[in-house]
Write an enzyme that holds these catalytic residues in place. Structure first.
Site, PDB file in Angstrom:
ATOM      1  N   HIS A 105       0.829  -1.202   0.000  1.00 56.97           N
ATOM      2  CA  HIS A 105       0.000   0.000   0.000  1.00 56.97           C
ATOM      3  C   HIS A 105       0.870   1.262   0.000  1.00 56.97           C
ATOM      4  O   HIS A 105       0.707   2.148  -0.843  1.00 56.97           O
ATOM      5  CB  HIS A 105      -0.907  -0.030   1.235  1.00 56.97           C
ATOM      6  CG  HIS A 105      -1.836   1.133   1.357  1.00 56.97           C
ATOM      7  ND1 HIS A 105      -3.147   1.098   0.937  1.00 56.97           N
ATOM      8  CD2 HIS A 105      -1.641   2.377   1.844  1.00 56.97           C
ATOM      9  CE1 HIS A 105      -3.714   2.271   1.164  1.00 56.97           C
ATOM     10  NE2 HIS A 105      -2.811   3.063   1.716  1.00 56.97           N
ATOM     11  N   GLU A 106       1.808   1.318   0.935  1.00 57.23           N
ATOM     12  CA  GLU A 106       2.638   2.520   1.039  1.00 57.23           C
ATOM     13  C   GLU A 106       3.567   2.643  -0.168  1.00 57.23           C
ATOM     14  O   GLU A 106       3.855   3.748  -0.626  1.00 57.23           O
ATOM     15  CB  GLU A 106       3.425   2.524   2.350  1.00 57.23           C
ATOM     16  CG  GLU A 106       2.563   2.442   3.625  1.00 57.23           C
ATOM     17  CD  GLU A 106       1.472   3.499   3.722  1.00 57.23           C
ATOM     18  OE1 GLU A 106       1.635   4.594   3.155  1.00 57.23           O
ATOM     19  OE2 GLU A 106       0.434   3.218   4.371  1.00 57.23           O
ATOM     20  N   HIS A 158       1.661   4.499  -2.735  1.00 52.19           N
ATOM     21  CA  HIS A 158       1.777   5.945  -2.487  1.00 52.19           C
ATOM     22  C   HIS A 158       3.168   6.432  -2.917  1.00 52.19           C
ATOM     23  O   HIS A 158       3.313   7.495  -3.525  1.00 52.19           O
ATOM     24  CB  HIS A 158       1.606   6.244  -0.995  1.00 52.19           C
ATOM     25  CG  HIS A 158       0.179   6.217  -0.511  1.00 52.19           C
ATOM     26  ND1 HIS A 158      -0.803   6.999  -1.066  1.00 52.19           N
ATOM     27  CD2 HIS A 158      -0.413   5.531   0.499  1.00 52.19           C
ATOM     28  CE1 HIS A 158      -1.964   6.789  -0.411  1.00 52.19           C
ATOM     29  NE2 HIS A 158      -1.757   5.891   0.542  1.00 52.19           N
ATOM     30  N   GLU A 212      -4.626   7.935  -2.960  1.00 47.85           N
ATOM     31  CA  GLU A 212      -5.132   6.642  -2.506  1.00 47.85           C
ATOM     32  C   GLU A 212      -5.351   5.693  -3.685  1.00 47.85           C
ATOM     33  O   GLU A 212      -5.238   4.473  -3.540  1.00 47.85           O
ATOM     34  CB  GLU A 212      -6.436   6.881  -1.734  1.00 47.85           C
ATOM     35  CG  GLU A 212      -6.784   5.836  -0.714  1.00 47.85           C
ATOM     36  CD  GLU A 212      -5.800   5.704   0.444  1.00 47.85           C
ATOM     37  OE1 GLU A 212      -5.032   6.654   0.716  1.00 47.85           O
ATOM     38  OE2 GLU A 212      -5.785   4.630   1.071  1.00 47.85           O
TER      39      GLU A 212
END
Lengths: 505, 505
Positions: free
Chosen positions: A269-270, A273, A299
């Site tokens: 997820h990060e 980003h 997001e």
């Protein structure tokens, strides 16, 4: 008019200075959440307060306002989509917002937020919502008054939403949720009849933390986030991403030794980003345009890599052998399809950050509907817990037994009340629409995942999303990248196709 | 006069703000030297430049000058040693120095220093002093002009020295060196006749880096530096200490896998610096008095723990079993006294940072004499290498074969030229005088080391040194703590006694 290039240069100089300071603020925050010894917190608070008020001073400087005023008329003559127009537009937006909020209200908000955090921590620890209620009331009051001074003619939630997602209104969001609800609620019911078909006990074993770390580093590298010369991963209590330039992007993860998913998917997820931050144009490092178009747009990139890629069958065909080599005992006898199923199990649950892709958006919708009810005077803050529980029963068929797994689970409302969660759902919806377009441009896109080839997807995102920074609003950026207005259809197609495969629907 | 308390409060507020910003500068530097990915350097340079010029702006603010002016007369009425007097004195000192240096000269110095670093790195890499010479000439010129604008009536080296070591002059330093030389040069000659008596091959083996790290953490904890809630250790290319408050002190070390000493003694050295920062009064965290009295005073604490404690026989009696448990193979058959001898071996060598306690000060003296010769017009910068080699031959009987182990070994002259090294020797001399006094106050002080009890020594340093911050000049602080003027005698007694024991002199 002939002063314009000089004025523009002055404006850019001021922006570069503010930008340097806010990057420094990010460095100081990063350290606070990664390596700061516990007792360093007190001095750190003072240092951050000094830096914030300095940045605020620069942003509200009347001389900056005069510069902007002199430049605004020129902008009407320039091509609307020129870089200069975008710079002046964005800095005017921030300057205007900052100057409209009186210093006293600003300080009140800071105090309400820092006291709110303490109250929330205590209330959660003692499982008592009433310990949080006074702080929540104060935060609600401050948030509402702030929205009113910024724009007294709009609904406060619209003002707050516009700050996070420029161009979006509550009506847009409501339409999105209504589409999602219509499909997802019955889908969840159908899946619940077949819930025995997908098990995830393989994920709930002891996984050595050091190996989890190494595995997550491998996965992040494989996806294309530069972990070496342009970024790094560290550990923190709550995973986050921050960037000090396009060439210095930091992601964090957390590790639970009895679960596989938290570390692995937080890293993915990060890293998603992080690719956005690494993909912004380096020439805008000291320019206001060198940021993501919005929270939801940001997001969309994290969800893309965590879910659409990281929970795809093709990804697991490629990556499962790595998991096996790190964890031979835990994975003994299991196939990659078993692992793929496990990480996709659909199950109504109470905690947002642990929710699967299908139920996740209902968690967001519940929060948004509660925020709306409060702002529209239909719900008192003191009645929030009961309303929360009712909605969970209605949409997910379950209810929390304790406030810490219900109304008190998220930190967000401790620092303000309003439109705090919407970006997560926008991100999901945007991610699917972007992916569908990328897939039609690169027909064998998914096939490539089977051999660990993610560069075509990353390049597509860089060229169609990252490179535009803040020049376009999120809505315009989606339209330009995909040729269509934002729609829930690609997301719903994606969810339906995946769950059909998983649950033989 | 009746505005005085209000003026003082305003002054303290301004100091607190500047202090917060300079702490933030330290955080940003720390990250740059520990965790920053390589390509982050470029943006970081801009961010630091913005922050520096902001701090400079605040320090040279004419309104600050007026505040100081209004408060100065009052100070003459106050008790000379009051905290208020010290605050006004210190901020006046910094304000005055900053305002006397024209902005253009300041920028010139920044450029000369950053270009100098590049030139030095290149020259060292190519073993060619002439690649460094133009940058050195420019740095010399900038340093000299800066000293002249600060105080045109003093010798430039005295001006620079006064900045690092308030109250000390070149004449004082010369006297110290002349004392040291008189004893150390013949002592080194006597030891060289017996050099076979002490071997250090035990230190030159493969030592696993992860275990070196753990061992250094144990040692640092044992000495009393708080590594848990109030500090931490990390790795960097060059070890250093920095503090963001008394409750957040960072030390770093480096590890060579084929040597025991670099990591271990760097950790002890930096932990010594760290105890000073942790021992400053917390109420001065945002006050100008919350710093060490001088560079030399700071160095006295690092040398104390690295050398007087960390190379003592008593320390090794206590700590050697820990080394054995981490490195049983490397230490097989060796006693603690063998290890103690190895870490104390005296041997004329070329590299300052690797020099033993006896020869170390001659390295400093050589540099100081060369700086003096240049400033007095007796030596041209282009002739530095030849002069360097002559002096090494004269004092240590050896000569470098390449510039990287001679004139180009230190980074210091790449960022300015003048009085750059003196604090190291002052630190050595001060450390011995402080220790002698502590020993007479606590007669079994050394005995306590045998059982790992270092708290009496640390407490003595806290109560007699750390707690005074910057209220006293280093000379006054030494006088107050030891009852005497600074003298080389305790240091020479210490060196003579130790070498007598080591070499049966």
């Amino acid at each position: 008019m002939q002063d314009c290039p000089a004025d523009l240069a002055k404006l850019r100089e001021r922006i570069a200075e503010m930008r340097d300071l806010s990057r420094i603020q990010s460095i100081v925050h990063w350290d606070m959440h990664t390596y700061m010894p516990s007792r360093g917190a007190e001095a750190r608070k003072e240092q951050l307060a000094t830096l914030s008020s300095l940045i605020h001073e620069k942003l509200t400087d009347p001389a900056l306002g005069r510069l902007i005023q002199r430049l605004e008329p020129l902008m009407n003559n320039a091509r609307e989509d020129s870089e200069e127009t975008a710079v002046v537009r964005e800095v005017a937006r921030e300057h205007q917002r900052a100057t409209r909020i009186p210093g006293r209200l600003m300080q009140e908000a800071t105090r309400a937020s820092s006291d709110g955090l303490q109250a929330w921590l205590r209330a959660r620890g003692e499982e008592d919502f009433h310990l949080f209620l006074p702080a929540l009331e104060r935060n609600y009051d401050v948030s509402r008054r702030t929205a009113e001074v910024i724009n007294p003619d709009s609904h406060p939630l619209d003002v707050m939403l516009d700050r996070r997602e420029p161009g979006f209104t509550c009506a847009d969001v409501q339409e999105i949720f209504s589409d999602l609800k219509e499909t997802l609620v019955p889908l969840i019911a159908r899946i619940s009849d077949k819930s025995g078909q997908v098990k995830d006990s393989i994920l709930h074993q002891i996984y050595d933390p050091a190996r989890q770390w190494d595995l997550s580093m491998e996965a992040v590298r494989a996806l294309g986030f530069d972990l070496d010369s342009r970024g790094r991963q560290d550990r923190s209590v709550h995973p986050f991403t921050t960037a000090f330039s396009t060439d210095d992007v930091r992601i964090t993860t957390r590790i639970r030794d009895d679960q596989f998913a938290p570390c692995f998917f937080a890293s993915l997820h990060e890293a998603g980003h992080g690719t956005y931050e690494q993909g912004l144009p380096a020439r805008w490092n000291r320019c206001i345009l060198g940021s993501a178009a919005s929270g939801g747009m940001h997001e969309s990139q994290s969800r893309l890599w965590e879910n659409i890629v990281g929970r795809s069958k093709e990804f697991w065909q490629f990556f499962y052998p790595r998991v096996r080599s790190y964890f031979p005992e835990q994975t003994a006898g299991a196939q990659y399809t078993d692992f793929w199923k496990a990480v996709n199990r659909v199950q109504p649950s109470l905690i947002r950050v642990e929710a699967d892709e299908v139920t996740y958006n209902l968690h967001i919708m519940i929060r948004f509907e509660l925020e709306q009810a409060v702002y529209d005077g239909k719900l008192e803050l003191r009645d929030l817990p009961a309303a929360w529980n009712e909605k969970f029963e209605e949409y997910l068929g379950i209810q929390p037994e304790a406030p810490s797994e219900g109304i008190l689970q998220d930190i967000h409302w401790s620092g303000g009340f309003g439109a705090s969660f919407v970006s997560y759902t926008l991100g999901n919806v945007i991610s699917a629409q972007l992916f569908e377009t990328a897939e039609s441009a690169i027909p064998d896109l998914r096939e490539r995942f089977r051999t660990g080839n993610f560069s075509a997807l990353l390049t597509w995102m860089q060229e169609n999303v990252h490179t535009y920074g803040k020049t376009l609003s999120p809505g315009d950026l989606v339209r330009q990248a995909t040729g269509r207005d934002l729609s829930t259809r690609p997301y719903l197609r994606y969810i339906k196709s995946k769950t059909a495969d998983l649950y033989d629907l």
